[in-house]
Design an enzyme around this catalytic site. Sequence first.
Site, PDB file in Angstrom:
ATOM      1  N   ASP A  26       0.906  -1.139   0.000  1.00  0.00           N
ATOM      2  CA  ASP A  26       0.000   0.000   0.000  1.00  0.00           C
ATOM      3  C   ASP A  26       0.951   1.196   0.000  1.00  0.00           C
ATOM      4  OD1 ASP A  26      -1.397   2.321   0.920  1.00  0.00           O
ATOM      5  OD2 ASP A  26      -3.038   1.012   1.481  1.00  0.00           O
ATOM      6  N   HIS A  27       1.074   1.866  -1.127  1.00  0.00           N
ATOM      7  CA  HIS A  27       2.200   2.820  -1.237  1.00  0.00           C
ATOM      8  C   HIS A  27       2.056   3.992  -0.267  1.00  0.00           C
ATOM      9  CE1 HIS A  27      -0.410   5.188  -3.905  1.00  0.00           C
ATOM     10  NE2 HIS A  27       0.424   6.187  -3.772  1.00  0.00           N
ATOM     11  N   HIS A  39      -5.849   3.000   1.291  1.00  0.00           N
ATOM     12  CA  HIS A  39      -5.035   4.126   1.758  1.00  0.00           C
ATOM     13  C   HIS A  39      -5.649   4.838   2.966  1.00  0.00           C
ATOM     14  CE1 HIS A  39      -2.971   3.230  -1.846  1.00  0.00           C
ATOM     15  NE2 HIS A  39      -3.638   4.005  -2.674  1.00  0.00           N
TER      16      HIS A  39
HETATM   17  C1  BG6 Z   1      -3.601   4.883  -6.187  1.00  0.00           C
HETATM   18  C2  BG6 Z   1      -4.990   4.993  -6.750  1.00  0.00           C
HETATM   19  O1  BG6 Z   1      -3.501   3.771  -5.343  1.00  0.00           O
HETATM   20  O2  BG6 Z   1      -3.313   6.063  -5.427  1.00  0.00           O
HETATM   21  C3  BG6 Z   1      -5.126   6.233  -7.618  1.00  0.00           C
HETATM   22  O3  BG6 Z   1      -5.273   3.832  -7.519  1.00  0.00           O
HETATM   23  C4  BG6 Z   1      -4.703   7.454  -6.849  1.00  0.00           C
HETATM   24  O4  BG6 Z   1      -6.452   6.376  -8.088  1.00  0.00           O
HETATM   25  C5  BG6 Z   1      -3.341   7.245  -6.201  1.00  0.00           C
HETATM   26  O5  BG6 Z   1      -4.653   8.550  -7.757  1.00  0.00           O
HETATM   27  C6  BG6 Z   1      -2.991   8.405  -5.289  1.00  0.00           C
HETATM   28  O6  BG6 Z   1      -1.657   8.281  -4.885  1.00  0.00           O
HETATM   29  P1  BG6 Z   1      -0.774   9.541  -4.534  1.00  0.00           P
HETATM   30  O7  BG6 Z   1       0.522   8.960  -4.120  1.00  0.00           O
HETATM   31  O8  BG6 Z   1      -0.700  10.378  -5.779  1.00  0.00           O
HETATM   32  O9  BG6 Z   1      -1.487  10.264  -3.435  1.00  0.00           O
END
Ligand code: BG6
Length: 482
Positions: free
Chosen positions: A172-173, A235
């Site tokens: 989960d980044h 997230h």
């Molecule tokens: C991803 C989603 O996991 O996270 C995207 O699939 C979203 O829809 C993105 O735009 C948001 O990530 P960050 O790092 O730009 O906040």
Amino acid sequence: IPVDPFDLVIFGGTGDLARRKILPALFRRFCAGQMSPDTQIIAAARSALDTATYRGFVTEALNEFVPNRACEEGTLAGFLAIIDYVAIDATGKDGWETLVERIQGNRVRAFYFSVGPSLFAPLAERINSYGLSTQTSRIVVEKPFGHDLTSARALNAILADNFDESQIYRIDHYLGKETVQNLMAIRFGNMLFEPLWNSQYVDHIQITVAESVGVGGRGGYYDRAGAMRDMMQNHLMQLLCLIAMEPPAKFDPDAVRDEKLKVIRALDPVQPHHIVRGQYNAAPGDEDAHPSYREAVEDPRSTTESYIALKAHISNWRWANTPFYLRTGKRLVARSSVINVMFKDAPHAIFGQEAGRHANVLSIRLQPNEGITLKVTIKEPGPGGMRLLDVPLDMSFAEALGAEGEDPPDAYERLIVDVIRGNQTLFMRGDEVEAAWGWTDPIIAGWQARGDVPKPYDSGSTGPGDAELLMKRDGRKWQGIN
Ligand code: BG6
């Protein structure tokens, strides 16, 4: 601190994630001197490319996604030299023997599944049957981890047939983001906050992850997912867990993940009238540049939500009766991820009601302008009597650390290094993912049963008006998105 040489196989090496995130992250770590030239990165994909052509693809990706390189050009040549390409059939036999020949020795071996979930089973089985799985092997799995509880269980079962949980790294980044990790440092590294971190002192908590982008070219995937599955289930849920969990006894993978799991398990089912779904309209006057959601996904009748706001309750000792308001959406007025801890009013207004009511707010800005602000109450300057005023105690991480103008390291840099080091703290455990789906599924089923249609909102706005009402009904207000 450099990591020992390792082998990394990226299945889906020609895909978008590899181009945008994985290769740039590896390159930045290489530039930083963290990866030894003995490391081997093998991209594996279906196309019949040779290594020289693939290195050209890598160079283009880096030119696009790491344009301002702090390291010298010679470093690029060094990085390309550790990259290899193997054409492979994930569901057949082609290429597997070649892959076996390329990976030898007992060093750490990571297989990155940067592919659709339908390929998880064939890949996992082949890694095993070709004898590629060793004590030092691990696999990295991207989201979406399933579509609901049933599919997530099925994926977990496939992975468990082939690997031990200690070898599985579910990404989960958000957990790799520097400021998200900082949440734990702020909470558990300061004596100041933790004693107040409960329903006795906190009125409610707001978690906002606003995006200014739309669904872009990902309409096909997104329209089947929606904001609930795409952002909330993973997230925002992770942010909620980090904010709400009990202090783990130590910062180790299972201690942290056990505490997060307890939070998810203590979540009440969400009442239908505590949820607002939205879908964006075109930007007024700018329809060509910013078309509506339905145009973007090419379905004039789509009822998928691009926005969601909800009120969650955690039924445990610490948080009883303290609501958590969560919202996320696309094409909103700004890109801004913030957690606001809204403290209660002082119990007694000693300066009289005319001095005004004031409450402290701790805002943790996750992105952009990473930092924290504590709103405190002071006396309004001047001779006009004892009137009160709110002022921010403001801290920007970049300023405080003398790193203005520098982007924080990308989440993938941290996460990939953690995989190689064998540290699972910032990765989701199988039971955690299942519990999150267990909370999400009934909400989605309720919409389906009722034929729920999301409320329209204008692109570039703060979302549907009903989300304001959700707060207003409780005598509360969202903090601004900016
Ligand atoms: C991803 C989603 O996991 O996270 C995207 O699939 C979203 O829809 C993105 O735009 C948001 O990530 P960050 O790092 O730009 O906040």
